[in-house]
Design an enzyme around this catalytic site. Structure first.
Site, short mmCIF file in Angstrom:
data_model
loop_
_atom_site.label_atom_id
_atom_site.label_comp_id
_atom_site.label_asym_id
_atom_site.label_seq_id
_atom_site.Cartn_x
_atom_site.Cartn_y
_atom_site.Cartn_z
N ARG A 1 79.66 -51.17 -13.51
CA ARG A 1 78.45 -49.76 -13.37
C ARG A 1 79.67 -48.52 -13.83
O ARG A 1 80.64 -48.81 -12.55
CB ARG A 1 77.89 -49.86 -12.16
CG ARG A 1 76.59 -48.93 -12.12
CD ARG A 1 76.05 -49.57 -10.72
NE ARG A 1 74.65 -48.88 -10.02
CZ ARG A 1 74.03 -48.37 -10.40
NH1 ARG A 1 73.40 -49.11 -11.79
NH2 ARG A 1 72.66 -47.79 -10.60
N TYR B 1 76.85 -57.70 -45.56
CA TYR B 1 76.77 -59.20 -44.84
C TYR B 1 75.87 -58.65 -44.09
O TYR B 1 74.61 -59.55 -43.92
CB TYR B 1 78.45 -58.24 -43.63
CG TYR B 1 79.67 -59.13 -44.48
CD1 TYR B 1 79.96 -60.26 -44.60
CD2 TYR B 1 80.88 -58.39 -45.79
CE1 TYR B 1 80.80 -60.63 -45.02
CE2 TYR B 1 81.47 -59.05 -45.75
CZ TYR B 1 81.51 -60.09 -45.81
OH TYR B 1 82.62 -60.76 -47.45
N THR C 1 76.30 -49.24 -38.25
CA THR C 1 76.19 -48.96 -37.23
C THR C 1 77.16 -47.34 -36.95
O THR C 1 77.63 -47.13 -37.83
CB THR C 1 78.07 -49.82 -36.58
OG1 THR C 1 77.99 -51.88 -36.74
CG2 THR C 1 78.54 -49.75 -34.92
N LYS D 1 76.43 -50.80 -29.24
CA LYS D 1 76.77 -50.48 -30.22
C LYS D 1 77.84 -50.78 -29.70
O LYS D 1 79.21 -51.55 -30.46
CB LYS D 1 76.02 -50.27 -31.73
CG LYS D 1 77.13 -51.09 -32.47
CD LYS D 1 76.25 -52.89 -33.07
CE LYS D 1 77.29 -53.04 -33.30
NZ LYS D 1 77.60 -55.24 -33.25
N CYS E 1 93.61 -55.08 -2.45
CA CYS E 1 94.27 -55.85 -3.14
C CYS E 1 94.14 -55.42 -4.62
O CYS E 1 95.50 -55.49 -4.67
CB CYS E 1 93.33 -56.67 -3.68
SG CYS E 1 92.77 -57.70 -1.37
#
Ligand code: NAD
Length: 432
Positions: free
Chosen positions: A255, A10, A124, A206, A264
């Protein structure tokens, strides 16, 4: 450029077709002769919109050919892209054997060509793989110059040609200027910023992107299930959520740093989880939030204690800067845990101190947190000079200034992820 693409699946087939269209000369390499034959006759080995046409154009223009012979490809190319599969092993671990085998084969070919070569890993692969591949390539190349980079692929099947032509950005993971220059040339006419980072960062990006996408899908599904249980269409809810690009679909809250807290988030997550239990809606992702959040506080406590420090300073007590609200503040939890472990804690939080003086939050602080409230001080001697460890929980310029006077050996835990921390300190980030 003259480019070899190893692995015509692919990613490789699309990469070869798109680069040929951009005017580069491509040699596709695969162990599967049928894939090579199909591409050589201008037919796509995979179902992908527009790929047949692009491959045919590439072959007819003479800019795209295929081979099963590694030496044949490496002899002609200046740069090799590795896009072979990196499947899962039965235990879930990553199988890098195809990547390593291709690196070994390219290296052996380079030992014969004796020409400098750039190898770009596009499969990957987990952080550290590029370094390992460089070792394999150098070992096999027997002195031939070889340069490597990691260049993650972000295309999606089904729209891969469009994604290849218009990526959000191109990430180049390399500390090798020759490899960087080659990739700048290869992608010269791709209309996207090219960002150069360390190989391990590029490799991690990735996985982070894919984990984030999986998280988004699972989150939307769990919210949809809960909404449905309450007679609400979750698609409408999520449609509104994504329209807030200030807090929701934005860099906010992304972060790595400390635990969430305040009046809350803990309360509202808790109410949602209670609702899920009542309605018998399984929400494993949402259920994991408080658990993961508590673990983050524990981790800071454990790491502070592991330094052997007994006099600990905590800069920032409220759940974030600019408020005196101590309800569900993770810093309060941190202080309580440290006191419980026998530490002598000193705290600076001017908003909380002022609130106490003015009487605004006085009752809450003195009734609910008398033990913590006594530890508030603004005496620099107690806060900085006596401290054996320091934890910074808020990103305030005053805290950064105070750290300037800290001795280099004192461990400083920066869970606030300070913007411009003093250079002389070795900061422990806990989550960074
Ligand atoms: N498919 C996607 O949408 C996508 C997107 C981004 C990244 N990726 C990553 O890209 C990599 C490739 O994925 P894919 O979906 O294209 O895989 P794929 O299985 O479709 O293709 C891999 C190809 O490599 C070939 N191959 C295996 N060993 C070889 C060798 N020694 N020499 C030459 N060719 C060899 C196989 O025959 C196959 O044709 C993986 O690491 C994947 O995680 C995939």
């Amino acid at each position: 450029m003259k480019v070899a693409v190893f692995g015509l699946g692919y990613v490789g087939a699309v990469t070869a077709a798109c680069l040929a269209q951009r005017g580069h000369t491509l040699i596709g390499v695969d162990v599967n002769p049928q894939k090579c034959e199909m591409i050589a006759s201008g037919r796509s080995p995979i179902v992908e919109e527009g790929l047949d046409d692009l491959l045919l154009q590439g072959v007819q223009s003479g800019r795209l050919r295929t081979t099963t012979d590694v030496l044949d490809a490496v002899r002609e190319a200046d740069l090799s892209i590795v896009s072979v599969g990196t499947p899962s092993q039965p235990n879930g671990a990553l199988d890098l054997s195809y990547v390593y085998r291709v690196c070994q084969e390219i290296g052996e070919a380079l030992a014969q060509t004796r020409r400098p070569h750039v190898v770009v890993l596009r499969s990957t692969a987990l952080p550290g793989t590029t370094e390992t591949c460089l070792g394999i390539l150098r070992g096999a190349a027997q002195g031939t110059e070889v340069h490597v980079a990691f260049n993650p692929e972000f295309l999606r099947e089904g729209s891969s040609i469009r994604d290849f032509d218009a990526p959000a950005y191109t990430i180049v993971g390399s500390d090798d200027p020759v490899a960087e220059a080659a990739l700048r040339e290869l992608y010269a006419d791709v209309p996207a910023p090219l960002l150069v980072v360390a190989p391990r960062v590029a490799e991690m990006v990735k996985y982070t992107a894919n984990a984030f996408h999986a998280l988004k899908i699972t989150f939307a599904n769990e919210i949809g299930l809960l909404a449905k249980a309450m007679g609400v269409d979750g698609r409408e809810v999520m449609g509104l959520i994504v329209q807030d690009t200030k807090l929701n679909v934005s860099p906010a809250y992304l972060r790595p740093g400390f635990a969430y807290g305040g009046s809350c988030l803990p309360k509202d997550v808790s109410a949602l989880l209670h609702l899920a239990r009542r309605e018998e809606v399984p929400v494993p992702l949402l259920s994991a939030l408080p658990q993961s959040n508590r673990a983050q506080i524990e981790r800071v406590v454990d790491q502070v204690l592991a330094t052997g420090a007994r006099r600990v300073t905590v800069l920032g007590l409220a759940f974030k800067a600019g408020t005196d609200d101590l309800r569900e503040s993770p810093a309060v939890e941190l202080v309580e845990r440290l006191i419980g472990k026998g530490c002598e804690v000193r705290i600076l939080d001017r908003a909380v101190q002022t609130a106490k003086l003015l009487g605004a939050n006085k009752e809450y602080i003195e009734r609910r947190l008398p033990h913590v409230s006594r530890l508030l001080t603004d005496d620099p001697e107690a806060l900085i000079h006596d401290a054996q460890a320091i934890v910074v929980t808020q990103n305030l310029p005053e805290f950064t200034r105070m750290l300037e006077t800290v001795q280099p050996g004192v461990p400083v835990f920066d869970v606030a992820s300070l913007k411009a921390p003093p250079a002389h300190l070795h900061l422990h980030g806990v989550a960074w």
